[in-house]
Write a protein that holds these residues in place. Sequence first.
Motif, PDB file in Angstrom:
ATOM      1  N   GLY A  88      42.986  51.291  39.530  1.00 14.86           N
ATOM      2  CA  GLY A  88      41.819  50.444  39.348  1.00 14.86           C
ATOM      3  C   GLY A  88      41.310  49.833  40.634  1.00 14.86           C
ATOM      4  O   GLY A  88      40.101  49.680  40.834  1.00 14.86           O
ATOM      5  N   LEU A  89      42.228  49.466  41.530  1.00 15.06           N
ATOM      6  CA  LEU A  89      41.840  48.826  42.790  1.00 15.06           C
ATOM      7  C   LEU A  89      41.601  49.818  43.929  1.00 15.06           C
ATOM      8  O   LEU A  89      41.143  49.424  45.003  1.00 15.06           O
ATOM      9  CB  LEU A  89      42.928  47.829  43.222  1.00 15.06           C
ATOM     10  N   SER A  90      41.914  51.098  43.701  1.00 20.34           N
ATOM     11  CA  SER A  90      41.893  52.074  44.791  1.00 20.34           C
ATOM     12  C   SER A  90      40.527  52.193  45.463  1.00 20.34           C
ATOM     13  O   SER A  90      40.424  52.229  46.690  1.00 20.34           O
ATOM     14  CB  SER A  90      42.349  53.445  44.282  1.00 20.34           C
ATOM     15  N   ALA A  91      39.460  52.263  44.674  1.00 20.05           N
ATOM     16  CA  ALA A  91      38.129  52.445  45.258  1.00 20.05           C
ATOM     17  C   ALA A  91      37.723  51.237  46.090  1.00 20.05           C
ATOM     18  O   ALA A  91      37.159  51.380  47.181  1.00 20.05           O
ATOM     19  CB  ALA A  91      37.108  52.701  44.149  1.00 20.05           C
ATOM     20  N   LEU A  92      38.005  50.035  45.586  1.00 15.34           N
ATOM     21  CA  LEU A  92      37.661  48.825  46.331  1.00 15.34           C
ATOM     22  C   LEU A  92      38.443  48.745  47.636  1.00 15.34           C
ATOM     23  O   LEU A  92      37.880  48.425  48.697  1.00 15.34           O
ATOM     24  CB  LEU A  92      37.943  47.589  45.470  1.00 15.34           C
ATOM     25  N   VAL A 173      30.917  53.361  41.788  1.00 13.38           N
ATOM     26  CA  VAL A 173      32.262  53.848  42.079  1.00 13.38           C
ATOM     27  C   VAL A 173      33.305  52.760  41.897  1.00 13.38           C
ATOM     28  O   VAL A 173      34.318  52.942  41.205  1.00 13.38           O
ATOM     29  CB  VAL A 173      32.334  54.416  43.515  1.00 13.38           C
ATOM     30  N   VAL A 174      33.096  51.603  42.497  1.00 13.50           N
ATOM     31  CA  VAL A 174      34.120  50.544  42.483  1.00 13.50           C
ATOM     32  C   VAL A 174      34.295  49.959  41.089  1.00 13.50           C
ATOM     33  O   VAL A 174      35.412  49.878  40.567  1.00 13.50           O
ATOM     34  CB  VAL A 174      33.757  49.449  43.502  1.00 13.50           C
ATOM     35  N   ARG A 175      33.213  49.548  40.457  1.00 15.01           N
ATOM     36  CA  ARG A 175      33.332  48.946  39.125  1.00 15.01           C
ATOM     37  C   ARG A 175      33.750  49.984  38.085  1.00 15.01           C
ATOM     38  O   ARG A 175      34.475  49.657  37.139  1.00 15.01           O
ATOM     39  CB  ARG A 175      32.003  48.311  38.729  1.00 15.01           C
ATOM     40  N   SER A 226      33.419  41.803  41.688  1.00  8.62           N
ATOM     41  CA  SER A 226      33.279  43.053  42.441  1.00  8.62           C
ATOM     42  C   SER A 226      31.949  43.177  43.174  1.00  8.62           C
ATOM     43  O   SER A 226      31.902  43.695  44.283  1.00  8.62           O
ATOM     44  CB  SER A 226      33.477  44.255  41.505  1.00  8.62           C
ATOM     45  N   ASP A 227      30.873  42.694  42.559  1.00  7.28           N
ATOM     46  CA  ASP A 227      29.575  42.806  43.227  1.00  7.28           C
ATOM     47  C   ASP A 227      29.593  42.100  44.572  1.00  7.28           C
ATOM     48  O   ASP A 227      29.118  42.639  45.580  1.00  7.28           O
ATOM     49  CB  ASP A 227      28.468  42.234  42.340  1.00  7.28           C
ATOM     50  N   GLY A 228      30.130  40.877  44.576  1.00 10.93           N
ATOM     51  CA  GLY A 228      30.205  40.136  45.830  1.00 10.93           C
ATOM     52  C   GLY A 228      31.145  40.781  46.830  1.00 10.93           C
ATOM     53  O   GLY A 228      30.845  40.838  48.028  1.00 10.93           O
TER      54      GLY A 228
END
Length: 517
Positions: A88-92, A173-175, A226-228
């Motif tokens: 879940g955190l990989s993209a961020l 991608v991230v969300r 996530s947006d921020g």
Amino acid sequence: MSAVVLSPARRFLLLVSVSVCAASGLVYELALISLSAVLAGGSVVETSLIVAGFVAALGLGALAAKPLLTRAEVAFLSVEALLGLVGGLSALVLYWAFAVVGNSLAVLGGATLVIGMLVGAELPLLMTLFQRGKLVDATTSGSVLATLNAADYLGALIGGVAWPFVLLPFLGVVRGTLAAGLLNVCAALVIAVLVLRSDVLRRQFATIASGLCAIVVVLVSVLVASDGLVTSARQRLYAFPIVYFHQSKYQEIVVTQWGKDRRLFLNGGLQYSTRDEYRYTESLTYPVVDASTSRVLIIGGGDGLAARELLKFPQVKHITQVELDPDMVAVANSVLRDDNAGALDDPRVTVLLRDAFTWVRTPPLPQDRFDAIVVDLPDPDNEIIGRLYSQEFYSMLLKHLAPGGAMTVQSGSAFTTPDVFSRVYSTLLASGCASVVPYHVHVPTFGDWGFNFCTLTSRGLVMPKTPAHTPRFVDQGVLDAARVFGADNKPRLLPANTLDRPLIVADRRRGYRQAGE
């Protein structure tokens, strides 16, 4: 504590969890591939390494799970907890690594390895859970494996469809990856409560359930923020403030602005700056125009700048523009409207939202050919774009050109990427152009930038008569000088770029320092 045989209802719930976890696992892999495209160009090399690394990690994970089979219930829930958190955190994490370090290849490889191993550990643990408390013969074992594989493949299908059609376009991608991680952990929590609660010690269950709940809280919190977080990471990549961002189905579109300097970036690559884009745009479009130029074809050019310049010529009556991304056209008609003067909304312009490679395959009738063609595409950073620089594509495109017409192709920097420039020149010659004239101009934002001028006859670079306006940069003297190359970057004949051998992608990646090696 000895495990009991799973009831049919509990086995069904476990199979559902298999599908959910498989869907999430594939989403993680697709997210890594998508990010490699945005951050590193996404060539066959990156994609192959991610896929091959993921498959290899599956095997390593299966081996690593062997010591855990004696406590399969605890191990399975722990694996799903870690998979949901890491995946879940990989993209961020990958996005921030690229923003801070500038090279996310190590993080990309590490994420691929860890996620692949955790996914690989699932199947042997699930096999053990399904066979717990039963005497299993070869037939039964094969039946269990077939059932698990079916559930796994079904989940992979769901994840594979959900990523491009739901998660990526609506969440990004991230969300999208965070949502997959959250679904992964929630599925594990349901299985822990409804299926495996009686098979683990009370203290172990409390620890696992608490851990899963904590991960849910973490992922939800990151999802909300996530947006921020992504905006902060994205802004680190650009020198000027971001005034617009959108992740389309095909690319990441970013517009920055500082004072009067507005810049467009696609997948992180600069497309133009309002400080000097007129130098590029006039140099690309003016050479193809003469007194008889009435019908013009633009391939690419989604920002609308090429159409803007061509519409300044009164003899140009109709422009057909083939652009893949409808979101890019929408941005051109809104955020970038002041830059292109609303060119794409002009009644003389017809925008076809098509894949150019597919569109050019249909030969036109003689009366439907174009007097001029302008090819304004991003640099060939990957094989998808590289096919639009191929001998096959140019050969098909020339069938759309009227006998006395001309075509210009943006060809990268003649100095910074000389192999790209010479590859386009050589490929046009191999495609059937009777004459190819390479030329280059100085665009301060880009540096020394090159183009190739192709005709089916022998026609030179001639400045068109422009009674309707005065060019800001190009005149006959500029075009004459543009044909002169220094000894260090003269165009060379190279093997043509083809679909079978996309050499231009490697040329683009080598860049200047290793050009020619």
